[in-house]
Design a protein around this motif. Sequence first.
Motif, PDB file in Angstrom:
ATOM      1  N   ALA A 152       0.999  -1.106   0.110  1.00 43.47           N
ATOM      2  CA  ALA A 152       0.100  -0.104   0.065  1.00 43.47           C
ATOM      3  C   ALA A 152       1.014   1.057   0.063  1.00 43.47           C
ATOM      4  CB  ALA A 152      -0.898   0.008   1.282  1.00 43.47           C
ATOM      5  N   ASP A 350      -6.194   3.531 -11.394  1.00 36.29           N
ATOM      6  CA  ASP A 350      -5.014   3.865 -10.226  1.00 36.29           C
ATOM      7  C   ASP A 350      -3.409   3.733 -11.023  1.00 36.29           C
ATOM      8  OD1 ASP A 350      -3.574   3.882  -8.157  1.00 36.29           O
ATOM      9  OD2 ASP A 350      -3.282   1.584  -7.870  1.00 36.29           O
ATOM     10  N   HIS A 430      -2.684   0.016  -5.651  1.00 38.24           N
ATOM     11  CA  HIS A 430      -4.079  -0.760  -5.318  1.00 38.24           C
ATOM     12  C   HIS A 430      -3.544  -2.104  -5.673  1.00 38.24           C
ATOM     13  CE1 HIS A 430      -6.678   2.923  -5.390  1.00 38.24           C
ATOM     14  NE2 HIS A 430      -5.781   3.010  -4.204  1.00 38.24           N
TER      15      HIS A 430
END
Length: 482
Positions: A152, A350, A430
């Motif tokens: 993350a 993303d 992600h």
Amino acid sequence: MTPTAALDTLLTALRDGLGARHVLTDPDALAPYLTESRRLFTGSALAVLRPGSTEEVAFAVRACTQADIAVVPLGGNTGLTGAGVPQGGVVLSLERMTRLRAVDPVDATITVEAGMILQDVQDAAEAAGMMFPLSYASRGSARIGGGVSTNAGGIAVLAYGNARDLVLGLEVVLADGRVWNGLKSLRKDNAGYDLKQLFIGSEGTLGIVTAAVLKLFPRPRSTSVAFVGLVSARAALDLFVFLRARMDRDLTAFEYLPPFALEIVLRHIPGTVQPLHGAHGAYALIEVASARPDADTQAELESALGQALADGVIADATIGTSGAQNAALWRLREGVPEAQTREGASIKHDVSVPLSRLPAFLEQAGAACTAEMPGLRPCGFGHFGDGNIHFNLSQPSGMAAAEFLAEWGRFNRIVHDIVHDLGGSIAAEHGVGLIKREELARYGDPVGLDLMRRLKAALDPEDLLNPGKVIIRDDRDASTAR
């Protein structure tokens, strides 16, 4: 033994080893574990297991893999790519493994179990006079094991790096039930391969993270936040380069917002107010923080932005003068995902590209998408300073949400082709999960994909750890996970 009898035997063994109340099979009890946070995917599972220790995780994995049953690890279920959605097998939830094992301010480390909530890790670090910098919007429910397993990122990557940069050691249960104890707090260790890096970002497909040693940092003594109006994304890049040279490591965040993002936040998020006079072509939220005792980040930021204004790099700016004002400015950025949800359906990407090519990406992708669907409202926002943009597309006004979302694949091709041509990544922070596994196969380097498959086959030869996620084995059909 029939399949039904074999399953009953397995469930009986699991109940004996974990306790009956930690082996869930009732459909109503299973339901919260089967759907990911955006509700794009809903899976199925034979049971949900809730072990309370590393030993119980190892026991459960051994029992399931010996019975040829797939195991899908799950943290806080806040992922955005479907990595935790089961496609059969059992869900192994780490929610009971929340122990703080150790805090060492001298070594500047904290050792936690994988089920600990990220906010609780941050609070434990603060109680020890330190800071754990990994932070993102779901920190109140996301679990650290999931953050490690997905590598993350979040709002502090610019200064402190992704999860990968914050992990010193791991404890991992392997596919055969063995436990690899790599819980070292060493800053230097060249004794062979750096095995922990195999599991960070692997989304539970190579092993199940049960504990981690994480880096801590001195708490900032001075923090200042500014919201800046700019002419364009290219001006935002000029400002970032200027501030990076001037502030160095004290520049902890540089977040980008297009006008549409600010517009919908002001429309949908209660308590937000227009931060600047007039409208601008682009906006940036900037944070400067320092642990130096003599630091005066507000004065330093005022001086830097004053110079940028004089040089014509920025058009306007406001600087928070209190913690409450800083939080209010951050709310303008952190409220974008919620505002987009309230505005209607959105197709999300993303992605990351080299920093120097970010303005070109935003211009090219925005133009290509609006040309494909007039009335479409691009919303490219996010972590400008580290090259990561959440390039989301809001539906045209009046268009049905289902009709718009049916075009996700078409816009994937447009956006991801541009990202690929610019030398970027279609999965920035992600991960890949379910939603991007075909995209990875399309854009990934063939040699790199082969290496990934070889690693998967070596560490999980029966393809029973989170099968069908990230990389699809050539010899397995991910849709028939046991």
